[in-house]
Design a protein around this motif. Sequence first.
Motif, PDB file in Angstrom:
ATOM      1  N   SER A 194      14.086 -26.504  23.069  1.00  0.00           N
ATOM      2  CA  SER A 194      14.584 -25.614  22.016  1.00  0.00           C
ATOM      3  C   SER A 194      16.100 -25.512  22.173  1.00  0.00           C
TER       4      SER A 194
ATOM      5  N   THR B 213      26.175 -13.963  27.585  1.00  0.00           N
ATOM      6  CA  THR B 213      26.890 -14.607  26.498  1.00  0.00           C
ATOM      7  C   THR B 213      28.076 -13.710  26.145  1.00  0.00           C
TER       8      THR B 213
ATOM      9  N   ARG C 240      30.355 -12.561  22.831  1.00  0.00           N
ATOM     10  CA  ARG C 240      30.486 -12.639  21.368  1.00  0.00           C
ATOM     11  C   ARG C 240      31.735 -11.909  20.868  1.00  0.00           C
TER      12      ARG C 240
ATOM     13  N   TYR D 293      21.918 -14.696  32.940  1.00  0.00           N
ATOM     14  CA  TYR D 293      23.121 -15.313  32.358  1.00  0.00           C
ATOM     15  C   TYR D 293      23.721 -14.295  31.409  1.00  0.00           C
TER      16      TYR D 293
HETATM   17  P1  NAD Z   1      20.904 -15.370  23.919  1.00  0.00           P
HETATM   18  O1  NAD Z   1      21.715 -15.522  22.692  1.00  0.00           O
HETATM   19  O2  NAD Z   1      20.738 -16.552  24.805  1.00  0.00           O
HETATM   20  O3  NAD Z   1      19.429 -14.864  23.568  1.00  0.00           O
HETATM   21  C1  NAD Z   1      19.074 -13.854  22.680  1.00  0.00           C
HETATM   22  C2  NAD Z   1      17.620 -14.047  22.270  1.00  0.00           C
HETATM   23  O4  NAD Z   1      17.535 -15.099  21.320  1.00  0.00           O
HETATM   24  C3  NAD Z   1      16.676 -14.458  23.393  1.00  0.00           C
HETATM   25  O5  NAD Z   1      16.102 -13.361  24.047  1.00  0.00           O
HETATM   26  C4  NAD Z   1      15.647 -15.278  22.661  1.00  0.00           C
HETATM   27  O6  NAD Z   1      14.673 -14.432  22.117  1.00  0.00           O
HETATM   28  C5  NAD Z   1      16.399 -15.916  21.545  1.00  0.00           C
HETATM   29  N1  NAD Z   1      16.891 -17.295  21.853  1.00  0.00           N
HETATM   30  C6  NAD Z   1      18.176 -17.629  22.132  1.00  0.00           C
HETATM   31  N2  NAD Z   1      18.281 -18.958  22.329  1.00  0.00           N
HETATM   32  C7  NAD Z   1      17.042 -19.472  22.157  1.00  0.00           C
HETATM   33  C8  NAD Z   1      16.520 -20.792  22.231  1.00  0.00           C
HETATM   34  N3  NAD Z   1      17.280 -21.851  22.508  1.00  0.00           N
HETATM   35  N4  NAD Z   1      15.202 -20.964  21.998  1.00  0.00           N
HETATM   36  C9  NAD Z   1      14.422 -19.902  21.696  1.00  0.00           C
HETATM   37  N5  NAD Z   1      14.845 -18.633  21.621  1.00  0.00           N
HETATM   38  C10 NAD Z   1      16.152 -18.412  21.846  1.00  0.00           C
HETATM   39  O7  NAD Z   1      21.517 -14.206  24.865  1.00  0.00           O
HETATM   40  P2  NAD Z   1      21.998 -12.715  24.594  1.00  0.00           P
HETATM   41  O8  NAD Z   1      22.020 -12.370  23.167  1.00  0.00           O
HETATM   42  O9  NAD Z   1      23.235 -12.520  25.387  1.00  0.00           O
HETATM   43  O10 NAD Z   1      20.797 -11.895  25.214  1.00  0.00           O
HETATM   44  C11 NAD Z   1      20.699 -11.587  26.541  1.00  0.00           C
HETATM   45  C12 NAD Z   1      19.469 -12.093  27.203  1.00  0.00           C
HETATM   46  O11 NAD Z   1      19.148 -11.147  28.209  1.00  0.00           O
HETATM   47  C13 NAD Z   1      18.232 -12.219  26.341  1.00  0.00           C
HETATM   48  O12 NAD Z   1      17.602 -13.425  26.667  1.00  0.00           O
HETATM   49  C14 NAD Z   1      17.368 -11.043  26.795  1.00  0.00           C
HETATM   50  O13 NAD Z   1      15.988 -11.331  26.680  1.00  0.00           O
HETATM   51  C15 NAD Z   1      17.771 -10.949  28.249  1.00  0.00           C
HETATM   52  N6  NAD Z   1      17.472  -9.631  28.841  1.00  0.00           N
HETATM   53  C16 NAD Z   1      16.400  -9.545  29.656  1.00  0.00           C
HETATM   54  C17 NAD Z   1      16.058  -8.331  30.222  1.00  0.00           C
HETATM   55  C18 NAD Z   1      14.844  -8.215  31.106  1.00  0.00           C
HETATM   56  O14 NAD Z   1      14.427  -7.116  31.409  1.00  0.00           O
HETATM   57  N7  NAD Z   1      14.255  -9.311  31.536  1.00  0.00           N
HETATM   58  C19 NAD Z   1      16.854  -7.221  29.988  1.00  0.00           C
HETATM   59  C20 NAD Z   1      17.960  -7.319  29.152  1.00  0.00           C
HETATM   60  C21 NAD Z   1      18.276  -8.561  28.585  1.00  0.00           C
END
Ligand code: NAD
Length: 333
Positions: A99, A58, A60, A56
């Motif tokens: 959560s 986001t 900002r 997914y």
């Molecule tokens: P986001 O705001 O949904 O999440 C950012 C981070 O905040 C999450 O990774 C998590 O640690 C925490 N978080 C957010 N909502 C949460 C909830 N309801 N409960 C618990 N923890 C929560 O999204 P973003 O800032 O756009 O981040 C991009 C996402 O892409 C992240 O989830 C990151 O882990 C993921 N990602 C994964 C990989 C991979 O290799 N698997 C690589 C790049 C990014």
Amino acid sequence: MKKIAVLGAGLTGASAAASLVRQGHQVTVFDKGRAAGGRMSSKRTEQGYLDMGAQYFTARSDVFTQQVKQWLEAGLVELWRCKTALLSDDEGVISLTASEDKQQRFIGIPSMQSPVSALLQGIPLLTSCRIHKLDYQQQCWTLYAEDGQHYAGFDAVLVTVPPVQAQQLMTQSGLANIFDSVTDLLEPCWAVAVQAQSIPYGDAIFCQHPQLRFISHQQHKTGRSSCYILHFNAQFSALHLDEPAEFWFERSSQILRQELQVKGDIKTLVAHRWLYASQKDQMAPPGILAMPAQQLWAAGDWSYGGRVENAYLAGLQLAQAVHEYSDHTEAMR
Ligand code: NAD
Ligand code: FAD
């Protein structure tokens, strides 16, 4: 008007290419994969797409929020109506709790790469074309592909491939290694798709777990096969980097059965290894790298912190750097 080569048809390359075309440049995009999308790709199956990479995104910044709005209006993305949950490990005691938050999360439809493909519409794209050498002579770049073809006459080259692959390209080409300080930036991730009975709570399960970082249920994603995708964390993925798919299927099934109490059949579907998946938390993003005098510019999600939004913004920054440098050199003449 400049003739520009863009290496990589992920979101960074697509965003840069679309922006440069809008500025009136002639752009050709090259990618080693069979289609555009990079780490925002979904795998096509008879039952629907599997999001093996990004789950997914986001928005900002104002710029990306505006772009996402346009994609929503064009039917290229939708809001992911996901329930969020947290899988945590408290000294060996695993618990799954709801959560919920108010964050808007978006997905491409019917697959993650839809917005990337849309940005590249009408722009020449050469797929299954791995560029393995660059040559700069008399202010012109020539690109050499692994299949023996070459592509000549470019005024500028934009490199949007992950840093390790970019560094290999520079070494092979005898060029200055501007990527030396960033080759450690991206860590691996093994991704596994399985069909299993529903886990209570959650389509988007954030994991504070010794092995997993994320579990995603695809049930509320348009166009997808209804299954789970498990993403293993960087440490565990690196530790078992070369294990075969069977290892990852077994690990996934065990976690689902023993820690998440999933009953009934678990059908394992696909295991995919991403060598350069996510940014190390502890390393500062370096921004754009460049050899301006030769008009070689490089960036990716890693330039600003590895997320989809940052890949899009990196593409815009690359296009702006080329444009500003062109204006600057015109003014010097
Ligand atoms: P986001 O705001 O949904 O999440 C950012 C981070 O905040 C999450 O990774 C998590 O640690 C925490 N978080 C957010 N909502 C949460 C909830 N309801 N409960 C618990 N923890 C929560 O999204 P973003 O800032 O756009 O981040 C991009 C996402 O892409 C992240 O989830 C990151 O882990 C993921 N990602 C994964 C990989 C991979 O290799 N698997 C690589 C790049 C990014
Ligand atoms: P890439 O998408 O990696 O594009 C680089 C392209 O270069 C690739 O298409 C590759 O084929 C091509 N290439 C490489 N070498 C060559 C060569 N020599 N010649 C030609 N082409 C070449 N971000 C989020 O915001 N939310 C998430 O939920 C999320 N989850 C993720 C889960 C996983 C498992 C992974 C791997 C990533 C995830 N991300 C997530 C990160 C997100 O996918 C990336 O930030 C973004 O897609 C990176 O885009 P990019 O264009 O910079 O790089």
